[in-house]
Scaffold this active site. Structure first.
Site, short mmCIF file in Angstrom:
data_model
loop_
_atom_site.label_atom_id
_atom_site.label_comp_id
_atom_site.label_asym_id
_atom_site.label_seq_id
_atom_site.Cartn_x
_atom_site.Cartn_y
_atom_site.Cartn_z
N ASP A 192 0.80 -1.22 0.00
CA ASP A 192 0.00 0.00 0.00
C ASP A 192 0.83 1.27 0.00
O ASP A 192 0.44 2.29 -0.59
CB ASP A 192 -0.95 0.01 1.21
N SER A 242 -5.98 4.29 5.26
CA SER A 242 -4.80 3.61 5.77
C SER A 242 -4.88 3.56 7.29
O SER A 242 -5.51 4.42 7.93
CB SER A 242 -3.55 4.38 5.35
#
Length: 582
Positions: free
Chosen positions: A94, A485
């Site tokens: 990510d 996130s």
């Protein structure tokens, strides 16, 4: 000669193991010839075959040490009379995918990881699985494969990165994302930004704070699929090789005792997992991954079930991004077991859950001593806050729920009402933030970023971190049908459902509409009369996404809503046979 004699000397009965389809009997002579071609002995061929799956790649530091650790696992398997067979699967990291179209591959990769591990295991008839994972989606993807296959399995986290040092201060990659915001408003120079990016990530390992990777690593111990202490040790620490070797030998014990993942991952175990997420101020993504793991077991455990656990759990681990410490600090203070021990002692965990040690959670915790010489983890009866670091929301804007991380936020910051500022993709919102085209007090709405509409349910860290870098993180709010996130902080609500792509209320919001977010009461409301929304719905048409073929298109065809974990298949409910029993 050999095979019968060797089998007589073993406690493992191949007649009940999947690898018998590859290694036993005259008809499998061609199959055995392939195994001999790789240097296996007759003894090794007739032992249980153990898949050692790693998410190794050269994309990011999260995954770079996994292949080395896999060698230690293989030694442990071999020492316990098993035959390890190593293979790799993909990872989308990510941190690299963040802030651009690459993030649409991230959540999709979770299901591809689970599918590819399943297919490798099925195709080659391996009897057990040791899975090593590093970056965010690879952890739930590997655990999903374990419970789907239901062969004896042990999960191993590759370990966290060490904190960086910037002019005497400890830093993580979160500081860099926020530095981008500072730089955009002239609060950080080019040279300072350059210096920070050189020192923020000093070693192998996944993001060091309680972001998604460390959150799901914490889950792996709490849910019972990982050995105690194995998820806390940073990637560079030598003890990781010892932990990996023990995991390899332990999977052989699980084969002998026929202890399987679905014996371990029960409703109580899932509740334990949600408890440690809340207690550690973990990532909101856990509310997506725990329902997906539950789906593989045929257990109902959706966003609202997760949120109910969060609501009753104290927040006790002072970890970044809301707190002061990183994973290395918690490991050195006593690891994840010290966190679970105080939760168990104060009645927040189920102690009777079976784990991969072959013992219960309570039995594992029996010898864990409280460490008074640390303040990373508080006693559960003396928490940082009495309710968890993550809150589930529901209301007229989110009938299928939403989720917000409140760890480290003051109570008076957990309520927010303001006018909507709407964007149909993250890039447009990020551009508005970068150019300061917004007013303090607004509620950013980023939509068409859900599982189906994105497709892929992107994370919004670049935007939220830029707001904090500009100094306005606590003065605005943001809601999305996408994700955040684990590094995101502030009043940021993700997983809003139903998503815009299927006509959820978030699709009908217009600039200036008043939105209320109340993390104390668990409410997310749109202050628009129902008749007005009905008129808007008549004018609404679905918005096409940009993928007409390929993996992301295929994902969009099958993915379900975030409330159930954004799953792509029926799970155990649709199962007619279990791989381990064929």
């Amino acid at each position: 000669m050999g095979s019968v004699a060797f089998m007589d000397a073993r406690v493992f009965d191949k007649a009940k193991l999947p690898s018998r389809h590859v290694t036993e009997g005259p008809a499998r002579a061609p199959h055995r010839s392939y195994l001999y071609a790789m240097g296996l002995t007759t003894q090794q061929i007739h032992q249980p075959l153990v898949g050692v799956a790693s998410c190794w790649n050269e994309a990011a530091p999260c995954n770079i040490s996994l292949m080395r650790q896999a060698q230690a696992v293989k030694k442990g398997v071999a020492a316990a009379n098993g035959t390890p067979r190593e293979f790799c699967t993909i990872t989308v990291t990510d941190g690299i995918a963040m802030g651009h179209q690459g993030m649409k591959a991230s959540l999709v990769s979770r299901d591809v990881i689970a599918d590819s591990v399943e297919l490798t295991m099925r195709g080659h008839c391996y009897d057990a699985l040791v899975g090593l994972a590093g970056c965010d989606k690879s952890l739930p993807g590997m655990m999903m494969a374990m419970v789907r296959l239901n062969v004896p399995s042990v999960f191993i986290y590759g370990g966290s990165i060490l904190p960086g040092k910037f002019r005497g201060q400890e830093v993580t990659v979160q500081d860099l994302f926020e530095a981008v915001g500072k730089h955009s408003v002239g609060a950080m120079s080019d040279d300072d930004l350059d210096e920070l990016e050189h020192v923020a990530c000093p070693s192998a390992g996944a993001c060091g704070a309680q972001f998604t990777a460390n959150t799901m690593a914490t889950v792996s111990e709490a849910i019972g699929l990982a050995l105690p202490y194995s998820a806390g040790a940073p990637a560079p620490y030598e003890v990781r090789d010892q932990l990996c070797a023990v995991a390899g030998s332990q999977v052989m014990e699980l084969i002998a005792r026929n202890i399987r993942p679905r014996d371990i991952v029960t409703l109580k175990a899932l509740e334990n997992a949600a408890t440690v997420v809340a207690a550690s101020g973990g990532s909101t993504n856990a509310a997506l991954h725990l329902p997906a793991i539950a789906n593989e077991c045929g257990i109902k455990f959706d966003l609202f079930d997760v949120a109910a656990i969060f609501k009753r759990t104290p927040y006790i681990a002072d970890l970044k991004p809301g707190g002061r410490y990183v994973a290395k600090d918690m490991f050195e203070a006593g690891g994840i077991p010290i966190l679970m021990k105080t939760l168990l002692d104060n009645g927040f965990l189920h102690g009777d859950c079976l784990t991969v040690t072959g013992r219960t959670m309570a039995e594992n915790m029996a010898s864990v001593k409280w460490n008074e010489h640390q303040d990373v983890v508080r006693p559960a009866d003396k928490p940082i806050t009495v309710t968890g670091g993550i809150v589930g929301l529901k209301g007229t804007l989110a009938p299928e729920g939403g989720i917000v991380k409140v760890a480290g936020m003051a109570a008076d910051a957990q309520r927010f009402t303001g006018p909507a500022l709407c964007f149909d993709c993250e890039e447009d919102c990020f551009a508005a933030v970068s150019e300061r085209r917004y007013e303090e007090g607004c509620v950013f709405v980023i939509r068409y970023e859900g599982p189906k509409g994105g497709p892929g349910m992107r994370e919004m860290l670049a935007t939220t971190a830029a707001l904090y870098g500009q100094g306005t993180g606590g003065k605005v709010a943001l809601i999305t049908d996408g994700r955040f996130s684990g590094a995101t902080r502030g009043m940021c609500v993700g997983h809003v459902g139903p998503e815009a792509a299927v006509g959820g209320p978030i699709a009908l919001v217009r600039d200036g509409d008043i939105i209320t977010i109340d993390a104390i009461e668990g409410v997310l409301d749109l202050h628009v009369p129902e008749d007005e929304l009905a008129e808007r719905r008549k004018a609404w048409t679905p918005r096409p996404h940009a993928f007409g073929s390929g993996a992301i298109w295929r994902y969009a065809q099958t993915v379900g809503p975030a409330v159930n974990g954004a799953v792509t298949h029926p799970g155990q409910k649709g199962e007619t046979h279990v791989y381990a029993e064929t």
